[in-house]
Design a protein around this motif. Structure first.
Motif, PDB file in Angstrom:
ATOM      1  N   ARG A  74       0.833  -1.211   0.000  1.00  0.00           N
ATOM      2  CA  ARG A  74       0.000   0.000   0.000  1.00  0.00           C
ATOM      3  C   ARG A  74       0.865   1.258   0.000  1.00  0.00           C
ATOM      4  O   ARG A  74       0.623   2.191  -0.769  1.00  0.00           O
ATOM      5  N   MET A 118       2.512   1.790  -3.348  1.00  0.00           N
ATOM      6  CA  MET A 118       1.559   2.288  -4.345  1.00  0.00           C
ATOM      7  C   MET A 118       1.271   3.770  -4.128  1.00  0.00           C
ATOM      8  O   MET A 118       1.105   4.522  -5.087  1.00  0.00           O
ATOM      9  N   GLN A 119       1.205   4.205  -2.882  1.00  0.00           N
ATOM     10  CA  GLN A 119       0.993   5.626  -2.599  1.00  0.00           C
ATOM     11  C   GLN A 119       2.168   6.460  -3.086  1.00  0.00           C
ATOM     12  O   GLN A 119       1.987   7.529  -3.659  1.00  0.00           O
ATOM     13  N   GLN A 152       4.316   5.619  -5.486  1.00  0.00           N
ATOM     14  CA  GLN A 152       4.421   5.608  -6.946  1.00  0.00           C
ATOM     15  C   GLN A 152       3.449   6.586  -7.587  1.00  0.00           C
ATOM     16  O   GLN A 152       3.702   7.106  -8.661  1.00  0.00           O
ATOM     17  N   SER A 153       2.343   6.872  -6.916  1.00  0.00           N
ATOM     18  CA  SER A 153       1.388   7.828  -7.480  1.00  0.00           C
ATOM     19  C   SER A 153       1.959   9.246  -7.519  1.00  0.00           C
ATOM     20  O   SER A 153       1.480  10.093  -8.263  1.00  0.00           O
ATOM     21  N   LEU A 154       3.008   9.498  -6.732  1.00  0.00           N
ATOM     22  CA  LEU A 154       3.655  10.813  -6.731  1.00  0.00           C
ATOM     23  C   LEU A 154       4.740  10.945  -7.797  1.00  0.00           C
ATOM     24  O   LEU A 154       5.033  12.039  -8.250  1.00  0.00           O
ATOM     25  N   GLU A 188       0.699   7.878 -14.588  1.00  0.00           N
ATOM     26  CA  GLU A 188      -0.423   6.982 -14.330  1.00  0.00           C
ATOM     27  C   GLU A 188      -0.410   5.734 -15.204  1.00  0.00           C
ATOM     28  O   GLU A 188      -0.750   4.645 -14.755  1.00  0.00           O
ATOM     29  N   ARG A 216       1.948   2.972 -13.657  1.00  0.00           N
ATOM     30  CA  ARG A 216       1.766   2.548 -12.271  1.00  0.00           C
ATOM     31  C   ARG A 216       1.343   1.082 -12.195  1.00  0.00           C
ATOM     32  O   ARG A 216       0.641   0.574 -13.052  1.00  0.00           O
ATOM     33  N   ASN A 234      -0.548  -2.130 -10.168  1.00  0.00           N
ATOM     34  CA  ASN A 234      -1.589  -2.427  -9.184  1.00  0.00           C
ATOM     35  C   ASN A 234      -0.954  -3.257  -8.063  1.00  0.00           C
ATOM     36  O   ASN A 234       0.237  -3.559  -8.102  1.00  0.00           O
ATOM     37  N   GLN A 287       2.658  -4.913  -8.122  1.00  0.00           N
ATOM     38  CA  GLN A 287       3.635  -4.331  -7.185  1.00  0.00           C
ATOM     39  C   GLN A 287       4.293  -5.429  -6.360  1.00  0.00           C
ATOM     40  O   GLN A 287       5.510  -5.437  -6.175  1.00  0.00           O
TER      41      GLN A 287
END
Length: 140
Positions: A71, A74-75, A77-79, A83, A86, A88, A92
């Motif tokens: 989790r 993933m948070q 990588q969103s930065l 998109e 990225r 899932n 991951q």
């Protein structure tokens, strides 16, 4: 976050209940119990409550920590990742194990355990104290 928190608390309460039953039944923990003055029934003493709480926190954290690591990744990588690129959660996990090894899903476990042990112990001390103050009747 719910996919980590809900199983974590479910495991923690289940393990605490199991450890509590064992501690109340096993003569090994006789000196760590206390006897209720009114009812005469054995209850967990403070130290035994802390120990059972800490152990339940350790086990639940060890079981749910990989999901929490994924989790967090993933948070992050969103930065930093576009998109379209990225991953899932399953991708991951596979990527972490393939590139960094299986130990990567437990990276950061030691500081997490140092946080969890006193937190969960305190939670169960307050839980037992609240049950006593509210005069909640139960089998154990």
């Amino acid at each position: 976050t719910l996919l980590v928190a809900v199983p974590n608390f479910a495991i923690s309460y289940s393990v605490y209940g199991t450890l509590k039953e064992h501690a109340l039944d096993d003569d090994l923990f006789y000196n760590l119990r206390r006897i209720d003055a009114d009812s005469g029934e054995p209850k967990l003493g403070f130290l035994l409550t802390v120990m059972c709480g800490a152990m339940s926190g350790i086990l639940s954290t060890c079981l749910t920590f990989p999901m929490d690591t994924i989790r967090r990744r993933m948070q992050i990588q969103s930065l930093h990742i576009p998109e379209a690129e990225r991953l899932n959660s399953i991708q991951q996990f596979r990527h972490m194990v393939k590139v960094e090894g299986l130990n990567s899903v437990y990276r950061g476990l030691t500081p997490e355990l140092l946080k969890v042990m006193p937190m969960v112990s305190t939670m169960f001390v307050v839980y037992e104290w609240s049950k006593e103050m509210l005069d909640v009747k139960h089998n154990r």
